[in-house]
Design a protein around this motif. Sequence first.
Motif, PDB file in Angstrom:
ATOM      1  N   HIS A  78       3.912   3.011 -49.460  1.00  0.00           N
ATOM      2  CA  HIS A  78       3.080   3.552 -50.539  1.00  0.00           C
ATOM      3  C   HIS A  78       2.234   4.735 -50.087  1.00  0.00           C
ATOM      4  O   HIS A  78       1.235   5.084 -50.732  1.00  0.00           O
ATOM      5  CB  HIS A  78       2.261   2.424 -51.182  1.00  0.00           C
ATOM      6  CG  HIS A  78       3.162   1.370 -51.746  1.00  0.00           C
ATOM      7  ND1 HIS A  78       3.864   1.549 -52.906  1.00  0.00           N
ATOM      8  CD2 HIS A  78       3.566   0.187 -51.230  1.00  0.00           C
ATOM      9  CE1 HIS A  78       4.647   0.495 -53.116  1.00  0.00           C
ATOM     10  NE2 HIS A  78       4.477  -0.332 -52.105  1.00  0.00           N
ATOM     11  N   CYS A 130       6.089   5.029 -58.913  1.00  0.00           N
ATOM     12  CA  CYS A 130       6.408   3.919 -58.003  1.00  0.00           C
ATOM     13  C   CYS A 130       6.165   2.581 -58.703  1.00  0.00           C
ATOM     14  O   CYS A 130       5.406   2.509 -59.668  1.00  0.00           O
ATOM     15  CB  CYS A 130       5.529   4.046 -56.760  1.00  0.00           C
ATOM     16  SG  CYS A 130       5.834   2.780 -55.522  1.00  0.00           S
ATOM     17  N   CYS A 147       4.319   0.413 -57.713  1.00  0.00           N
ATOM     18  CA  CYS A 147       2.905   0.072 -57.532  1.00  0.00           C
ATOM     19  C   CYS A 147       2.015   0.736 -58.576  1.00  0.00           C
ATOM     20  O   CYS A 147       0.826   0.456 -58.664  1.00  0.00           O
ATOM     21  CB  CYS A 147       2.435   0.465 -56.132  1.00  0.00           C
ATOM     22  SG  CYS A 147       2.224   2.249 -55.907  1.00  0.00           S
ATOM     23  N   CYS A 188       5.146   7.938 -54.066  1.00  0.00           N
ATOM     24  CA  CYS A 188       5.130   7.120 -52.844  1.00  0.00           C
ATOM     25  C   CYS A 188       6.461   7.297 -52.097  1.00  0.00           C
ATOM     26  O   CYS A 188       7.506   7.501 -52.719  1.00  0.00           O
ATOM     27  CB  CYS A 188       4.988   5.641 -53.181  1.00  0.00           C
ATOM     28  SG  CYS A 188       3.439   5.206 -53.969  1.00  0.00           S
TER      29      CYS A 188
HETATM   30 ZN   LIG Z   1       3.800   2.934 -54.414  1.00  0.00          ZN
END
Ligand SMILES: [Zn+2]
Length: 312
Positions: A175, A185, A187, A192
């Motif tokens: 990340h 991403c 996340c 990332c």
């Molecule tokens: Zn990420």
Amino acid sequence: MYIGLDIGGHKINSVLMKGNKIIRKRRTATKSTSNKKIIIAQIFDCVEHLIKDLDLPCFGLPRGKAGETGKSKIRGIGIGAPGPIDLKRGVVLCPPNVKALAGLPLADLVQKKFKTKVILDNDVNCFGIAEGILGAGKGKQNIIGLTLGTGVGGCLILRGKLFYGRDGSASEIGHMVIKKDGWKCSCGNKGCLETYVSARGIIRIAKEIGCRGAIPTEIMRLAKKDNKKALKVYQITGEYLGIGLANLVNILNPDIIIIGGGIANAGELLFNPARKVMRKNILSPLAKNTRIVRAKLGEDAGAIGAALLIKS
Ligand SMILES: [Zn+2]
């Protein structure tokens, strides 16, 4: 003897080790990623299977003390689980691909069931420990470990020890943002490393440049037959990887970078462009020679590393 478990979204690997050798192992497909009861039962079952018949007094113990059995020689159970871990409480926090583990006091549950020492850690940390002690990083003190698969996992071994940071959340290398306003991403952030240098990233890059392979193994097969577009996919992916690695080397100046996971099977197709970009972006002329190597221990690395958590 030590037991190591590596819990993943697709499989649970488990090993029983004596010294640095595996004496039993079991690999089963993960029965459920969302049901706590099912996955806990499966984890217990893996351990039961490894210790089955160990209560026979003669099991692998040439000079056992009177009354000592194989079972009583189990020194503990190490567990590697995905995502961030609360190391102090032995709780899995937010596993990306095994939701059932979220918030589970896994170390406690296993400890109560088997009445032995239990250590829970992140699965990529376990990979790093195994490769660092017995695999591609044997004898090295400062290691960066990466696993390239569905996502990108990372670990840092500094001065021979896993580096955790304040909260145990260090080394989320996947990340690290390598491109401003890049691809989104899993996340929630953008750009990332994981969005480019993972199975998903490779598939997306292939689509963008019109490469006909639909999955990384297919694209890798094409690239190994010198298909120009497939080679280009690995060229682009490798260059992104190189940027990430250069950032890490500039900060940490490690002895070696070890890369595992299914995507690393592309080997030099990926490492060559990565190395070139990495060298270009590293400041110190000495550090430009930092070695990038493939992991050695294969699919058992996580479980071996989990067992080594107990040993070390
Ligand atoms: Zn990420």
